[in-house]
Design a protein around this motif. Structure first.
Motif, PDB file in Angstrom:
ATOM      1  N   LEU A  11       2.371   0.552  -0.059  1.00 18.29           N
ATOM      2  CA  LEU A  11       3.321   1.215  -0.828  1.00 18.29           C
ATOM      3  C   LEU A  11       4.220   0.311  -1.676  1.00 18.29           C
ATOM      4  N   PHE A  14       1.750  -0.982  -4.353  1.00 17.42           N
ATOM      5  CA  PHE A  14       1.356  -0.039  -5.258  1.00 17.42           C
ATOM      6  C   PHE A  14       2.772   0.038  -6.429  1.00 17.42           C
ATOM      7  N   PHE A  15       3.828   0.286  -5.790  1.00 19.04           N
ATOM      8  CA  PHE A  15       5.013   0.405  -6.670  1.00 19.04           C
ATOM      9  C   PHE A  15       5.788  -0.811  -7.301  1.00 19.04           C
ATOM     10  N   THR A  16       5.402  -2.041  -6.873  1.00 20.46           N
ATOM     11  CA  THR A  16       5.839  -3.157  -7.557  1.00 20.46           C
ATOM     12  C   THR A  16       5.841  -3.304  -8.890  1.00 20.46           C
ATOM     13  N   ALA A 127      -4.423  -1.822  -4.526  1.00 22.87           N
ATOM     14  CA  ALA A 127      -3.393  -0.950  -4.784  1.00 22.87           C
ATOM     15  C   ALA A 127      -2.501  -1.482  -5.869  1.00 22.87           C
ATOM     16  N   GLY A 131      -1.393   1.111  -9.126  1.00 22.01           N
ATOM     17  CA  GLY A 131       0.144   0.807  -9.316  1.00 22.01           C
ATOM     18  C   GLY A 131       0.223   0.514 -10.799  1.00 22.01           C
TER      19      GLY A 131
END
Length: 142
Positions: A11, A14-16, A127, A131
């Protein structure tokens, strides 16, 4: 606990890209760099205005259409010059920028840590690619 750590890793990776984008664009907006010098002026930095539009409105930036020059009346110019300045809380603005820098550095450090584990490097790469690709695709579809 291993499953929780893996979920946290993927997560986070992915969100970085989104975290870094929103932290950076928010820091630029803190000092109104997405606006023109005066109300109604086109933005001084169109690329920052594009980031701000995506950040605030989740829309693609469209540059403002140039207006026909209007003759400035003396009372309107005097009223504009006499308008009171807005209160600026510089310590809070500096804190917000420090927060954005800290969030970016922390996110990038997490990305580095995720990629130093040879067993999860490939899945972290997927990932990260997801993202980056998913928000870009959502912007293009909007």
């Amino acid at each position: 606990m291993l499953t929780l750590r893996q979920l946290h890793r993927y997560l986070g990776v992915f969100f970085t890209p989104a975290i870094v984008f929103f932290a950076f664009s928010g820091a630029l907006q803190t000092f109104d760099l997405h606006k023109g010098a005066h109300r109604g002026d086109p933005p001084t930095y169109p690329w920052i205005a594009a980031m701000a539009t995506l950040h605030k409105d989740q829309e693609v930036y469209e540059p403002p259409k140039p207006k026909a020059p209007a003759a400035a009346s003396a009372p309107a110019a005097a009223a504009k010059a006499a308008a009171p300045e807005e209160h600026v809380n510089m310590p809070l603005k500096l804190f917000v920028v420090a927060l954005a820098v800290g969030l970016c550095l922390s996110s990038l450090a997490g990305l580095y840590i995720a990629f130093t584990n040879p067993r999860s490097r490939r899945s972290a790469g997927f990932a990260l690619a997801g993202g980056m690709a998913l928000p870009a695709l959502l912007v293009l579809l909007a």
